[in-house]
Write an enzyme that holds these catalytic residues in place. Structure first.
Site, short mmCIF file in Angstrom:
data_model
loop_
_atom_site.label_atom_id
_atom_site.label_comp_id
_atom_site.label_asym_id
_atom_site.label_seq_id
_atom_site.Cartn_x
_atom_site.Cartn_y
_atom_site.Cartn_z
CG ASN A 9 -1.73 1.23 1.39
OD1 ASN A 9 -1.78 2.06 0.48
ND2 ASN A 9 -2.39 1.37 2.52
CE LYS A 11 -0.12 3.14 4.77
NZ LYS A 11 -0.01 3.22 6.21
CG HIS A 96 -5.72 1.78 5.27
ND1 HIS A 96 -5.29 2.70 6.19
CD2 HIS A 96 -4.69 0.90 5.09
CE1 HIS A 96 -4.04 2.40 6.54
NE2 HIS A 96 -3.65 1.32 5.89
CD GLU A 98 -2.85 5.36 6.83
OE1 GLU A 98 -2.87 5.42 5.59
OE2 GLU A 98 -1.90 4.87 7.48
CD GLU A 168 -3.12 -2.41 7.29
OE1 GLU A 168 -2.07 -2.69 6.71
OE2 GLU A 168 -3.71 -1.32 7.14
N GLY A 174 2.85 2.46 10.78
CA GLY A 174 3.79 3.57 10.61
C GLY A 174 4.48 3.99 11.90
CB SER A 213 5.68 -1.53 11.94
OG SER A 213 5.28 -0.19 12.16
P1 13P Z 1 3.28 0.51 7.63
O1 13P Z 1 3.81 -0.77 7.06
O2 13P Z 1 3.98 1.72 7.13
O3 13P Z 1 3.18 0.45 9.12
O4 13P Z 1 1.77 0.64 7.10
C1 13P Z 1 0.92 -0.44 7.20
C2 13P Z 1 -0.32 -0.13 6.45
O5 13P Z 1 -1.11 0.70 6.85
C3 13P Z 1 -0.55 -0.83 5.18
O6 13P Z 1 -1.83 -0.61 4.71
#
Ligand code: 13P
Length: 250
Positions: A9, A11, A96, A98, A168, A174, A213
């Site tokens: 992803n 982003k 997601h 976010e 997740e 992150g 992560s």
């Molecule tokens: P990170 O791997 O940067 O923690 O992000 C995970 C994520 O949200 C994938 O959709």
């Protein structure tokens, strides 16, 4: 046998030329990764087309990071599932954290997005997961259950056969903090149990990915767990070398 999947992803990262270069880098190294691992990359909308073109003839699939709730029409700024599918994308990430957190996505909006995805032959990668407060209060099982019941339970059996789930934990996204392999397995097994209560034996076929992560140094341990079928990777998907190393972790 469940599909093993490593999905990136991206982003809101990479400019179009950088995205194409990243896709080329992944394609160049994919031969070193077991064919049994399905790679998916999810770039921003602006370079879905060029990344699909770049990856033509490879076995790397492309997905979008979201789609509109509506079919078409006067919805300024939105991108429809039909548009995404027309580009040659096979997947779409939905729900997601976010998007839930910053853009107010609810189960109601996600039910519509899931419907649009299926109408256009896209496989949703449906994300669930608790935040830190919920984890600390021991509510993570309940939160994931609700996110599944309110959306996934509305799917037909046929739709469910074309679904990927990503667990997740928000506190691990992150942050550099990863769930331990044991924490991941515990909740993945629980999610599968919830799925089994509705879809029976078909739950055994559903790939459940871990995200948060996940990186080359911890992927092998997490992926070694019985109910972890791969990863949804954020930061580490932005470097071809790291993304490929995660693919090799199986
Ligand atoms: P990170 O791997 O940067 O923690 O992000 C995970 C994520 O949200 C994938 O959709």
């Amino acid at each position: 046998m469940r599909k093993k999947i490593v999905a990136g992803n991206w982003k809101m990262n990479t400019l179009p030329a950088e995205g194409v270069a990243l896709a080329k880098g992944v394609a160049a190294g994919k031969g070193e990764v077991c064919d049994c691992v399905n790679f998916i990359v999810c770039p921003p909308f602006t370079h879905l087309h060029s990344v699909v073109e770049t990856l033509k003839g490879t076995n790397i699939a492309v997905g979008a990071q979201d789609c509109a709730t509506e079919v078409k029409g006067a919805y300024t700024g939105e991108v429809s599932a039909q548009m995404i599918a027309a580009l040659g994308c096979k997947y779409v990430i939905l729900g997601h954290s976010e998007r839930r957190q910053y853009y107010g996505e609810t189960s109601e909006t996600l039910n519509k997005k899931m419907a649009r995805a299926y109408e256009n032959g896209l496989t949703p990668i449906y994300c669930v997961g608790e935040n830190l407060e919920e984890r600390e209060a021991g509510r993570h099982f309940e939160v994931c259950k609700q996110q599944i019941e309110e959306v996934v339970f509305n799917l037909s059996e046929e739709q469910f056969e074309n679904l990927v789930i990503a667990y997740e934990p928000v506190w691990a996204i992150g942050t550099g903090k990863t769930a331990t392999a044991e924490q991941a397995e515990e909740i993945h097994a629980y999610i599968r149990e919830v799925l089994r209560s509705k879809f029976g034996a078909k739950a055994e076929e559903c790939s459940i990915l871990y995200g948060g992560s996940c990186k080359p140094s911890n992927a092998a341990e997490i992926f070694s767990k019985a109910n972890v079928d791969g990863g949804l990777i954020g930061g580490a998907a932005l470097k071809a070398e790291d993304f490929l190393a995660i693919g090799k972790a199986f």
